[in-house]
Design a protein around this motif. Structure first.
Motif, PDB file in Angstrom:
ATOM      1  N   PRO A   1       0.810  -1.231   0.000  1.00 30.88           N
ATOM      2  CA  PRO A   1       0.000   0.000   0.000  1.00 30.88           C
ATOM      3  C   PRO A   1       0.838   1.274   0.000  1.00 30.88           C
ATOM      4  O   PRO A   1       0.458   2.260  -0.649  1.00 30.88           O
ATOM      5  CB  PRO A   1      -0.810  -0.131   1.297  1.00 30.88           C
ATOM      6  N   ALA A   2       1.963   1.248   0.726  1.00 28.54           N
ATOM      7  CA  ALA A   2       2.838   2.431   0.731  1.00 28.54           C
ATOM      8  C   ALA A   2       3.428   2.658  -0.657  1.00 28.54           C
ATOM      9  O   ALA A   2       3.504   3.801  -1.135  1.00 28.54           O
ATOM     10  CB  ALA A   2       3.947   2.260   1.769  1.00 28.54           C
TER      11      ALA A   2
ATOM     12  N   GLY B   1       0.946   6.298  -6.888  1.00 27.00           N
ATOM     13  CA  GLY B   1      -0.224   7.144  -7.132  1.00 27.00           C
ATOM     14  C   GLY B   1       0.161   8.586  -7.349  1.00 27.00           C
ATOM     15  O   GLY B   1      -0.402   9.278  -8.220  1.00 27.00           O
ATOM     16  N   VAL B   2       1.120   9.070  -6.573  1.00 22.00           N
ATOM     17  CA  VAL B   2       1.614  10.437  -6.772  1.00 22.00           C
ATOM     18  C   VAL B   2       2.224  10.572  -8.165  1.00 22.00           C
ATOM     19  O   VAL B   2       2.001  11.574  -8.875  1.00 22.00           O
ATOM     20  CB  VAL B   2       2.650  10.796  -5.689  1.00 22.00           C
ATOM     21  N   CYS B   3       2.996   9.570  -8.575  1.00 20.56           N
ATOM     22  CA  CYS B   3       3.629   9.606  -9.905  1.00 20.56           C
ATOM     23  C   CYS B   3       2.575   9.642 -11.003  1.00 20.56           C
ATOM     24  O   CYS B   3       2.674  10.421 -11.970  1.00 20.56           O
ATOM     25  CB  CYS B   3       4.526   8.391 -10.090  1.00 20.56           C
ATOM     26  N   VAL B   4       1.543   8.790 -10.867  1.00 22.69           N
ATOM     27  CA  VAL B   4       0.511   8.712 -11.881  1.00 22.69           C
ATOM     28  C   VAL B   4      -0.269  10.026 -11.971  1.00 22.69           C
ATOM     29  O   VAL B   4      -0.526  10.552 -13.060  1.00 22.69           O
ATOM     30  CB  VAL B   4      -0.441   7.537 -11.576  1.00 22.69           C
ATOM     31  N   ARG B   5      -0.645  10.584 -10.821  1.00 21.85           N
ATOM     32  CA  ARG B   5      -1.435  11.815 -10.827  1.00 21.85           C
ATOM     33  C   ARG B   5      -0.641  12.998 -11.368  1.00 21.85           C
ATOM     34  O   ARG B   5      -1.193  13.865 -12.036  1.00 21.85           O
ATOM     35  CB  ARG B   5      -1.950  12.105  -9.428  1.00 21.85           C
ATOM     36  N   SER B   6       0.662  13.040 -11.088  1.00 23.72           N
ATOM     37  CA  SER B   6       1.472  14.142 -11.616  1.00 23.72           C
ATOM     38  C   SER B   6       1.621  14.035 -13.129  1.00 23.72           C
ATOM     39  O   SER B   6       1.750  15.050 -13.824  1.00 23.72           O
ATOM     40  CB  SER B   6       2.854  14.143 -10.957  1.00 23.72           C
ATOM     41  N   ALA B   7       1.597  12.793 -13.655  1.00 19.77           N
ATOM     42  CA  ALA B   7       1.761  12.610 -15.097  1.00 19.77           C
ATOM     43  C   ALA B   7       0.454  12.809 -15.856  1.00 19.77           C
ATOM     44  O   ALA B   7       0.451  13.322 -16.984  1.00 19.77           O
ATOM     45  CB  ALA B   7       2.319  11.213 -15.387  1.00 19.77           C
ATOM     46  N   THR B   8      -0.659  12.419 -15.258  1.00 16.49           N
ATOM     47  CA  THR B   8      -1.938  12.434 -15.972  1.00 16.49           C
ATOM     48  C   THR B   8      -2.765  13.692 -15.703  1.00 16.49           C
ATOM     49  O   THR B   8      -3.881  13.809 -16.200  1.00 16.49           O
ATOM     50  CB  THR B   8      -2.769  11.193 -15.587  1.00 16.49           C
TER      51      THR B   8
END
Length: 797
Positions: A392-393, A399-406
């Motif tokens: 989960p960590a 999740g941070v990486c995905v949201r910053s890219a998308t």
């Protein structure tokens, strides 16, 4: 699983898995044979490997080192804790140390100089004759009158006072030079240290410096280095075990790194190469690459199982098939960046380059082939070794990486990357070539060696030597008044540089003899007016001395002579300033009788090394980047791909170089190969992310969803590798060798910045610029991508 891979690669992967017993058996057999050779590798420093022999300075140094001194001078200072040195007990210790140095392996018997040697003379005379006798040889004065006479003789001798006896009369210097061809630092260091230890005590402090002592300290700390290496590996095992939760995720990456090391060290032994203690950090750096590739394969294996692979064999085959291309591309890029170091004309760099290239290439077998082969034997692929789940960590990080890219944050990411690059590139230009601080950068400032060096340079003219050689066109050229005046003028000119504590030449001896010959009248302390007069003065000095006493000033034919300068530090700026001033003086004062040749001594050697590194640094980095561009262009059949992958490389290197400039870490023999390998180090993670995007696009996904899938898949391996390796290498900060601690931090920076670039910058660039070599096979459009994202929600940050 992607079924569009080239047929040959499919057949290769299938053959490796199908015949896994044969592949594993052959691999283990060869590894065992290489282990036998690897265990016989010598761990030592060879001074000749440090010399760029084609450089003019080194050629001068090699030609005159036996006469005027080499670069292996060791300085011992005996310091009285109370009072001055002129007492029988102290002087007896000086004599004992001087005699003991004659028995040290590789010592040049004619280059041992101290108050107790025959080299330092007391010159007396009258208008009829001159008498030159040793100051304190063969016996130490036993009464007050004798001690006082010695003291007065020292004070009246400018070649001794300040040079071999400190200005405050509280310390005496003993110097010894070692033959470079037979100088074994592992033997010299303990023998000299034993002599120094025996002289300590009874109110006497002893300090020791010199290249043999410096590299002796490096060997002295070798057991500690090995302990840190083992501790780092242990920490790495623990972190991998915690994060991966499986024995395969822990042991297989370590097996890949270990087997690569065995093959490389075995190859080094077969080639007749030794292992320099300072390159052990490079060994760990390359081993880290093997671990990184293997972790990616294990992570992909787990993904294939989660996606419904029927058997471990099928999952292993799919992992090998999908990651073989980015893995091999990373290996070839690393090897190509390492091989360019061979262009540096220094034997040590040649060895590091060849062995480093072999080492990197072995990763293709140990990680890219053997990891999936061994994974095919896993019996319980869905089990876990412990209950602690960091998944989960990791999902939150991804999740941070995905949201910053998308999201629109990707533009901020790119803008921030540009700003960081601009600032770091500007600051990186401040990095120095050569040593950036006083003392040795290999050891900490508060180390015994650096403390001793600082004290010696404070009390005396300087422990490091540089000499220029006047090479006459014919015998007796040195006796010419013009030549001697030129040498004296050079000494006065160079004395204006603060880092130079003093100098000596035959131009210092002749005026002193002339003064003594004229009843010690200071008015006569000058050079002779003719070559004949200077020749007579030289003859008077030689006639009262022992054979070889004049050798450190001029040869027997008076054709060649040295002008020696004593440096209080060997920082890169100090050396470059001195060489520039010497060349300026030589150009401004041409001589019909001969020419000046530059330069010998330790400082001359370092000047040559620095010039070679300065000339080759930009070339090496440019060639390494060119190799990277070519590798990417060939692999992806696009020049744009080569330029695209330069972004994380340049960013990670400018940040690292700016850190080096900030911390005063110079670009020298020790850091150059690490910097070259860092070119390739900054791109491996990006290969896996981009190749994952291409793979998902080939499966029909939209570019945006393909990016998300790659980050959640290959990105997990990047995060695991970066966290475990970065945390582990920080342990090198505990090393007694500052160089290893600095390189540990540099490796951590490289790994961390490379991972951030792969996880944040590369996806943002893909989605913003949509390079053709990635998106040319994209599917129907963004609408499908939006529906795909909705069906596969992104982990919460």
């Amino acid at each position: 699983m992607n079924t569009t891979q080239p047929g040959r690669l499919e057949r290769f992967a299938e053959a490796c898995i199908r015949r896994r017993a044969y592949v594993t058996g052959i691999f283990l057999l060869v590894t065992a044979l290489m282990l036998v050779a690897a265990l016989r590798v010598e761990v030592r420093t060879v001074f000749d490997d440090l010399l760029p022999r084609s450089h003019p300075y080194i050629q001068v140094h090699e030609q005159y080192k036996h006469a005027f001194g080499g670069s292996n001078v060791v300085s011992l200072v005996l310091e009285a804790e109370q009072g001055d040195i002129f007492n029988t007990a102290f002087l007896n210790k000086v004599k004992t140390v001087t005699s003991a140095l004659q028995r040290v392996d590789g010592a040049n018997q004619f280059q041992i100089v101290s108050l107790a040697s025959r080299k330092l003379k007391d010159i007396r005379g009258s208008t009829e004759a001159i008498d030159s006798s040793p100051l304190m040889w063969p016996d130490v004065p036993q009464d007050a009158a004798g001690l006082n006479a010695l003291k007065q003789a020292v004070l009246n001798n400018p070649l001794v006072y300040g040079a071999y006896v400190s200005k405050d009369l509280r310390a005496a210097l003993v110097t010894v030079d070692f033959y470079e061809g037979s100088a074994d630092y592992n033997k010299i260091f303990p023998q000299v240290q034993a002599i120094a230890d025996a002289a300590r005590g009874d109110g006497v402090r002893v300090r020791v410096t010199g290249e043999p002592i410096l590299y002796g300290w490096v060997s002295h700390f070798l057991p500690e280095t090995l302990h840190i290496f083992v501790l780092t590996v242990g920490c790495l095992v623990l972190l991998l075990f915690i994060v991966a939760r499986t024995w395969r995720g822990t042991l297989l990456p370590l097996l890949a790194g270990l087997s690569s090391a065995i093959w490389a060290l075995g190859a080094a032994r077969l080639l007749g190469y030794n292992l320099d203690p300072l390159v052990i950090v490079i060994a760990f750096l390359i081993t880290a690459r093997a671990i990184s590739h293997s972790v990616q394969l294990v992570s992909r294996f787990d993904e294939e199982l989660a996606a419904g692979a029927d058997t471990p064999r099928a999952a292993a085959r799919a992992s090998m098939l999908q990651l073989f291309k980015p893995g091999m591309l990373g290996v070839v890029a690393d090897a190509g960046c390492m091989v360019v170091v061979v262009l540096t004309p220094i034997p040590l760099m040649h060895k590091v380059s060849i062995i480093g290239t072999i080492w990197v290439m072995t990763i293709a077998l140990s990680a890219c082939v053997m990891t999936p082969v061994l994974l095919s034997w896993v019996r319980d692929p869905r089990g876990h070794a412990h209950r602690l789940d960091l998944g989960p960590a990791l999902d939150r990080i991804l999740g941070v990486c995905v949201r910053s890219a998308t999201s629109h944050w990707r533009y901020a990411v790119l803008a921030g990357a540009v700003a960081v690059f601009a600032v770091s590139a500007w600051y990186a230009t401040r990095i120095q070539v050569g040593d950036a601080q006083p003392g040795s950068p290999i050891l900490w400032p508060d180390s015994t060696y650096n403390q001793d060096a600082a004290a010696i340079n404070r009390q005396f003219q300087g422990a490091d030597r540089l000499y220029a050689v006047f090479a006459g066109h014919q015998p007796n050229a040195v006796k010419s008044p013009e030549v001697l005046a030129s040498m004296a003028g050079m000494q006065r000119y160079m004395a204006a540089q603060p880092e130079i504590g003093g100098s000596s030449s035959i131009a210092d001896v002749i005026p002193m003899v002339r003064r003594v010959l004229n009843e010690n009248n200071p008015r006569y302390q000058e050079l002779g007016g003719t070559a004949q007069e200077n020749g007579e003065l030289m003859y008077m000095f030689v006639s009262g001395s022992d054979p070889g006493d004049m050798a450190r000033f001029t040869d027997a034919q008076a054709r060649n002579a040295s002008v020696t300068f004593y440096f209080r530090d060997h920082q890169g700026d100090s050396i470059r300033t001195a060489m520039a001033r010497l060349k300026e003086y030589v150009d401004a004062h041409p001589l019909a009788q001969g020419t000046y040749q530059l330069a010998g001594g330790l400082v001359g050697v370092l000047a040559a090394v620095n010039e070679v590194i300065l000339a080759g640094q930009i070339e090496s980095i440019a060639l390494a980047l060119l190799v990277l561009v070519l590798c990417c262009a060939v692999a992806y059949r696009s020049v744009t791909a080569g330029i695209f992958f330069m972004v994380p490389v340049i960013l990670s290197n400018t940040i690292t170089f700016s850190y080096m400039a900030w911390k005063g870490i110079g670009m020298n023999l020790s850091t150059l190969p690490v910097a070259a390998l860092g070119i390739g180090l900054g791109v491996d993670y990006a290969f896996y992310i981009v190749d994952g995007i291409k793979e998902k696009i080939a499966e029909g996904k939209d570019l945006r969803m393909a990016t998300v899938a790659s980050l959640l898949g290959a990105g997990r391996g990047v995060v695991v590798t970066a966290l475990t390796l970065t945390t582990s290498v920080v342990l090198w900060c505990a090393s007694s060798l500052r160089f290893q601690a600095d390189m540990g931090v540099l490796m951590a920076i490289w790994l961390f910045v490379s991972a951030l670039s792969a996880l944040f910058i590369m996806p943002a660039m893909v989605l913003v610029f949509r390079p053709a070599f990635i998106v040319k096979r994209a599917g129907a459009g963004s609408a499908a991508g939006e529906r795909d994202i909705a069906m596969h929600p992104v982990p919460e940050a």
